[in-house]
Enzyme design. Structure first.
Site, PDB file in Angstrom:
ATOM      1  N   CYS A  10       2.535   1.523  -7.518  1.00  0.00           N
ATOM      2  CA  CYS A  10       2.818   0.122  -7.241  1.00  0.00           C
ATOM      3  C   CYS A  10       3.650  -0.467  -8.380  1.00  0.00           C
ATOM      4  O   CYS A  10       3.458  -0.137  -9.550  1.00  0.00           O
ATOM      5  CB  CYS A  10       1.521  -0.667  -7.093  1.00  0.00           C
ATOM      6  SG  CYS A  10       0.665  -0.372  -5.528  1.00  0.00           S
TER       7      CYS A  10
ATOM      8  N   CYS B  39       0.875  -1.176   0.000  1.00  0.00           N
ATOM      9  CA  CYS B  39       0.000   0.000   0.000  1.00  0.00           C
ATOM     10  C   CYS B  39       0.908   1.221   0.000  1.00  0.00           C
ATOM     11  O   CYS B  39       2.108   1.105  -0.247  1.00  0.00           O
ATOM     12  CB  CYS B  39      -0.987  -0.017   1.163  1.00  0.00           C
ATOM     13  SG  CYS B  39      -0.255   0.155   2.803  1.00  0.00           S
TER      14      CYS B  39
ATOM     15  N   CYS C 237      -2.321   1.797  -3.794  1.00  0.00           N
ATOM     16  CA  CYS C 237      -1.115   2.582  -4.119  1.00  0.00           C
ATOM     17  C   CYS C 237      -1.101   3.050  -5.570  1.00  0.00           C
ATOM     18  O   CYS C 237      -0.180   3.739  -5.995  1.00  0.00           O
ATOM     19  CB  CYS C 237       0.153   1.802  -3.798  1.00  0.00           C
ATOM     20  SG  CYS C 237       0.225   0.132  -4.452  1.00  0.00           S
TER      21      CYS C 237
END
Length: 215
Positions: free
Chosen positions: A160, A82, A156
């Site tokens: 990510c 996250c 995220c």
């Protein structure tokens, strides 16, 4: 070792060198440990940084060792990512470790990690029997992403990582940041339901094994 990191970090290096003897050289261990220490700075937990750097480096070294020739991974590795690694990804990793009883290796990280795990998150995890004493936010590293069998992203977005050959799953789970305990409990339970489904995929025989044990 750099002189400003103190004897505690030197002891951590000795511990890791012994643990990974025959897998990684002492120079590689030292490099990963010092880099782990540097990545955790600055932090409000600075007094504990040598210990946390050792744990962070161990996670990275274990993940990296999975890619070495002749080292077959006996357990799947799931990485939860996250933004802050202070809430959702911490809960998911802790719950998967608990529910899998060690049959799955877990890791968590943040694209912009906070300096501490949210107090409410620690509270609701403790309520279901999860020890939170060793939880701390960590930045994302190439070793852990590359070593993961499944990467679960949680809010995220484009930050990510995406690497070829990894399986990616995105969980639409509410962010517990700044929420009260009742909300954080609901987030925990939502994540726990996702964990149960993931375990059914990763360990399809676990239900049959449990049923047999009850006979």
């Amino acid at each position: 070792m750099h002189t400003n990191t103190g004897p505690t970090l030197a002891a951590a290096q000795a511990e890791l060198v012994g643990e990974f003897a025959g897998v990684f050289s002492s120079q590689t261990v030292e490099q990963i440990l010092e880099d782990s220490y540097a990545r955790l700075l600055p932090a409000s937990i600075e007094g504990f940084l040598p210990l946390l750097a050792e744990r962070f480096a161990r996670e990275r070294l274990r993940a990296a060792s999975r890619a070495l020739p002749g080292r077959e991974a006996l357990r799947p590795l799931v990485l939860f990512v996250c933004t802050a690694n202070s809430g959702r990804s911490q809960m998911a990793a802790a719950l998967l470790a608990l529910r899998s009883a060690g049959a799955v290796e877990v890791a968590s990280a943040g694209t912009r990690p906070s300096d501490h795990v949210q107090d409410e998150v620690a509270t609701v995890l403790a309520e279901v029997g999860v020890s939170t004493s060793e939880l701390f936010p960590k930045p994302l590293t190439d070793e852990v992403v590359s070593g993961a069998d499944v990467v679960v992203t949680m809010g995220c977005g484009d930050s990510c990582p995406v690497l070829p050959g990894r399986r990616y799953v995105d969980w639409d789970v509410a962010d517990p940041a700044c929420a009260d305990l009742d909300v954080v409990r609901r987030v925990r339970d939502d994540i726990d339901a996702h964990i149960s489904l993931l375990l059914d995929e990763l360990l399809p025989d676990r239900g049959a094994t449990a049923a047999s044990a009850q006979l």
